[in-house]
Structures are given as C-alpha cells and as structure tokens.
Design an enzyme around this catalytic site. Structure first.
Site, PDB file in Angstrom:
ATOM      1  N   SER A  69       0.838  -1.144  -0.080  1.00 50.26           N
ATOM      2  CA  SER A  69      -0.106   0.304   0.078  1.00 50.26           C
ATOM      3  C   SER A  69       0.846   1.244   0.067  1.00 50.26           C
ATOM      4  O   SER A  69       0.289   2.365  -0.068  1.00 50.26           O
ATOM      5  CB  SER A  69      -0.998   0.100   1.218  1.00 50.26           C
ATOM      6  OG  SER A  69      -1.993  -1.013   0.959  1.00 50.26           O
ATOM      7  N   LYS A  72       0.206   3.378  -2.914  1.00 47.82           N
ATOM      8  CA  LYS A  72      -0.976   4.334  -3.024  1.00 47.82           C
ATOM      9  C   LYS A  72      -0.457   5.927  -3.022  1.00 47.82           C
ATOM     10  O   LYS A  72      -1.280   6.706  -3.668  1.00 47.82           O
ATOM     11  CB  LYS A  72      -1.742   3.865  -2.136  1.00 47.82           C
ATOM     12  CG  LYS A  72      -2.495   2.293  -2.282  1.00 47.82           C
ATOM     13  CD  LYS A  72      -3.255   2.306  -0.860  1.00 47.82           C
ATOM     14  CE  LYS A  72      -3.648   0.755  -0.670  1.00 47.82           C
ATOM     15  NZ  LYS A  72      -4.478   0.223   0.477  1.00 47.82           N
ATOM     16  N   TYR A 196      -4.071  -2.920  -9.996  1.00 44.28           N
ATOM     17  CA  TYR A 196      -3.613  -2.627  -8.693  1.00 44.28           C
ATOM     18  C   TYR A 196      -2.852  -3.650  -7.847  1.00 44.28           C
ATOM     19  O   TYR A 196      -1.858  -3.258  -7.279  1.00 44.28           O
ATOM     20  CB  TYR A 196      -5.059  -2.635  -7.875  1.00 44.28           C
ATOM     21  CG  TYR A 196      -5.155  -2.447  -6.428  1.00 44.28           C
ATOM     22  CD1 TYR A 196      -4.868  -1.104  -5.776  1.00 44.28           C
ATOM     23  CD2 TYR A 196      -5.370  -3.564  -5.555  1.00 44.28           C
ATOM     24  CE1 TYR A 196      -4.761  -1.279  -4.044  1.00 44.28           C
ATOM     25  CE2 TYR A 196      -5.259  -3.451  -4.359  1.00 44.28           C
ATOM     26  CZ  TYR A 196      -4.878  -2.376  -3.433  1.00 44.28           C
ATOM     27  OH  TYR A 196      -4.929  -2.303  -2.235  1.00 44.28           O
ATOM     28  N   TYR A 244      -4.663   3.953   8.069  1.00 44.41           N
ATOM     29  CA  TYR A 244      -5.949   3.408   8.352  1.00 44.41           C
ATOM     30  C   TYR A 244      -6.355   3.710   9.708  1.00 44.41           C
ATOM     31  O   TYR A 244      -6.394   4.980  10.123  1.00 44.41           O
ATOM     32  CB  TYR A 244      -6.178   1.890   7.964  1.00 44.41           C
ATOM     33  CG  TYR A 244      -5.230   1.433   6.819  1.00 44.41           C
ATOM     34  CD1 TYR A 244      -5.437   1.801   5.649  1.00 44.41           C
ATOM     35  CD2 TYR A 244      -4.019   0.666   7.063  1.00 44.41           C
ATOM     36  CE1 TYR A 244      -4.584   1.685   4.609  1.00 44.41           C
ATOM     37  CE2 TYR A 244      -3.126   0.371   6.025  1.00 44.41           C
ATOM     38  CZ  TYR A 244      -3.463   0.816   4.843  1.00 44.41           C
ATOM     39  OH  TYR A 244      -3.031   0.415   3.596  1.00 44.41           O
ATOM     40  N   VAL A 262       1.294  -3.613   3.778  1.00 40.84           N
ATOM     41  CA  VAL A 262       1.078  -4.993   4.511  1.00 40.84           C
ATOM     42  C   VAL A 262       2.552  -5.958   4.345  1.00 40.84           C
ATOM     43  O   VAL A 262       2.665  -6.745   4.864  1.00 40.84           O
ATOM     44  CB  VAL A 262      -0.129  -5.919   4.466  1.00 40.84           C
ATOM     45  CG1 VAL A 262      -1.281  -5.163   5.053  1.00 40.84           C
ATOM     46  CG2 VAL A 262      -0.146  -5.970   2.865  1.00 40.84           C
TER      47      VAL A 262
HETATM   48  N1  GLN Z   1      -2.411  -5.190  -1.651  1.00 37.73           N
HETATM   49  C1  GLN Z   1      -2.771  -5.257  -0.434  1.00 37.73           C
HETATM   50  C2  GLN Z   1      -4.085  -5.322  -0.567  1.00 37.73           C
HETATM   51  O1  GLN Z   1      -5.166  -4.929  -1.267  1.00 37.73           O
HETATM   52  C3  GLN Z   1      -2.343  -3.832   0.042  1.00 37.73           C
HETATM   53  C4  GLN Z   1      -2.789  -3.593   1.570  1.00 37.73           C
HETATM   54  C5  GLN Z   1      -2.044  -2.999   2.286  1.00 37.73           C
HETATM   55  O2  GLN Z   1      -0.791  -2.811   2.243  1.00 37.73           O
HETATM   56  N2  GLN Z   1      -2.332  -2.543   3.500  1.00 37.73           N
HETATM   57  O3  GLN Z   1      -4.956  -5.935   0.321  1.00 37.73           O
END
Ligand code: GLN
Length: 309
Positions: A69, A72, A196, A244, A262
């Site tokens: 993420s 993003k 994505y 988050y 993650v």
């Molecule tokens: N690719 C992961 C997902 O969509 C990214 C989530 C994350 O890093 N928090 O679940």
C-alpha cells in the site's frame, strides 16, 4: 537543536537498528497474501534521505520488499496529475476509522470511498489513472514515476506476489464490484484490480523507497514531479489516513505523515527535511509494521522532526 551531522545520523540509525534487533515481539507477517507469508520476520531496515541529497541507512536496507500500500502514495500523485481536483468527486479526504480492506462504509456512502489510501479508495484511484490507457501502459507510468523519483531504474514488479494476490484477492474483488455497481469504477474489475495488484507487488529496498519519497519534500536537486501545493495535500492525507484505523496513533506517536503497507514497509515524510523508509515485516493489529512504527517514533524523537514541535 544544532544541525545533525553525518555521524549523528549514523549513530541514531545504528542505535535504532540495535534496539529493534533485540525485540522478540515482532508482530505478525501478513498471511492473507500467500507469497508474503513466507517472508522472514527477523529482517529490519531503516533509511533516511535528506533534502540536501545525503542518505543514511542501517539494517537490511538493500533487501527488496513488497511495497504494497505504500504504492498508493505514488498512484495518488499520478491520479492528481492526470485528473486534478476532479479526483475528489470519486473519492473523499476523510479518515475512515476502519480497517484498510473494510467494505462497511461503501454501502452508506454509495460507493464513494472515504480516502485514497484505504483499499477501495486506492482501487478507484488506479481506475482513474487507467482512463485512456492499458494496464501495461499504466503500470509503465507508475514504474516510471517511482524510478524517476528514486533516480534508480532497478525497481521491478514481483510477478509471484502479483499472481498470489490475484488468486486470493476476493475481498478486493468485492470492493471493486460494489463500486462498479454504483458507477464509481469505470473499467472491468479484473482490469483495474489486475493493475492494482501489480502496483502493490512492486519490490523496493528501504534505500530506494527513502530516495523515492523525496518528491514529497520538494528536494531541490530533483525534477519537480508534483507541485508544492499537491505535496502539501498528499502529506496531509498521509498524516490523517496513511495508517487506516491506526492513523491517529501514528500521528500521536510519530508526528509525521506516513504511509504503510502490509509488506511491513512505511514511507515517512519529515516535510522539507527528509524522506524516511522503514521495513520490518511483522504487523500490528491494524496491519501496520509493528517495529517500523516504533523505529520511526524513536527517529522522530532523536531528530526533533515531529511537525507538532
Ligand atoms: N495489496 C494489499 C491489499 O489490497 C495492500 C494492502 C495494504 O498494504 N494495506 O490487500
């Protein structure tokens, strides 16, 4: 505080690395993406890239990890470049207070995600960059942006991670289909999610990520990739939404904008001063790097870089 010398930075980072190496509670590696479940949680890296071009690092700073993420941030910058403020008709700018993969608010809010950093919001953001381009072209543009920012062409997509998430990403498919039902996804869910999942599967080292983050400090020696106005706003969103339902805690403890993934990486910005990357694969309950958070908390204290004084 007197300006920190190269020796100060080296000592601070080594101290942090030693403290983290001694920790036995390292959190839990993400296992809902099978490829990530195999990562050794004993690894740790921290890298700092200053506005003046100097860089410092400690630990496994040259080991590539899955940025997940953290990607993003780069896609938000690209989407704002492409759509400008029109992006905000499709995605909001408020913290969600819910897990990164939650679908709860989407029904109440008619398929318009709270912010670009939760999964639903990031999927819409990628969908926006896809307008008028193929997934391959879009991924090319994302990689080009990151490589330019990092001044390093040796940054690639890990196909095994992308495949692993494509095979198991049912939650993200649910989000995409739900938004499509509300007309807030302009492409087929397979197309947008294919893009994505691949952007999330980009591998970078902590050193590369810290370097790439310099586009968010208006570093004078690099090409201007994003206007200062947008830099300010991306930093604001990282502060309020980048972790988050752990964003408030991160702001409280660290006092700097940050975006987690993650894979255990976090990109942290000390506005105008430095971009910082930390990596420790074990996560806390909110899916943010457990030791990564603690490491940047220590760094912010040692440098006095918190934006809150
Ligand atoms: N690719 C992961 C997902 O969509 C990214 C989530 C994350 O890093 N928090 O679940």
């Amino acid at each position: 505080m007197a300006p920190l010398t190269a020796m100060d930075f080296a000592a601070i980072l080594d101290d942090i690395e030693h403290a983290m190496a001694a920790r036995t509670d390292r959190g839990r590696v993400a296992d809902y993406i099978p490829e990530l479940a195999r990562i050794d949680p004993a690894q740790f890296a921290i890298a700092v890239s200053l506005a003046d071009g100097r860089s410092f690092a400690s630990g496994n700073a040259d080991t590539p990890f899955s940025i997940q993420s953290v990607s993003k941030v780069f896609t938000l910058a690209l989407a704002l470049g492409k759509l400008g403020d029109r992006l905000w008709t499709r995605v909001g700018r408020e913290p969600s207070g819910l897990a990164f993969n939650s679908i709860l608010q989407l029904e109440h809010e008619k398929g318009r995600p709270r912010n670009p950093f939760i999964n639903s919001g990031a999927i819409v953001t990628t969908d926006a960059i896809l307008e008028g381009a193929t997934p391959a072209e879009t991924l090319g543009a994302i990689l080009r942006f990151i490589r330019t920012a990092a001044d390093d062409d040796d940054i690639h997509i890990n196909e095994a991670v992308a495949r692993s998430e494509t095979e198991t990403g049912h939650g993200n498919f649910a989000l995409a289909h739900y938004m499509r039902a509300h007309g807030n996804l302009h492409h087929a869910p397979e197309l947008t999610l294919g893009t994505y999942f691949h952007q999330c599967a980009i591998d970078m080292t902590a050193r590369q990520l810290a370097r790439a983050g310099r586009f968010l400090i208006n570093a004078p020696d690099m090409p201007r990739m994003v206007s200062p106005d947008r830099v300010r706003r991306i930093n604001a969103l990282m502060m309020t939404c980048g972790h988050y339902d752990g964003s408030g805690d991160f702001a409280f403890r660290v006092g700097l904008p940050g975006k987690s993934g993650v894979g255990g990486g976090i990109l942290v910005i000390a506005p105008g001063r430095a971009a910082i990357a930390v990596w420790s694969p074990g996560l806390n309950a909110q899916g943010n790097s457990l030791l990564g958070t603690e490491a940047v908390e220590r760094l912010a204290r040692a440098t006095g870089w918190s934006v809150f004084g």
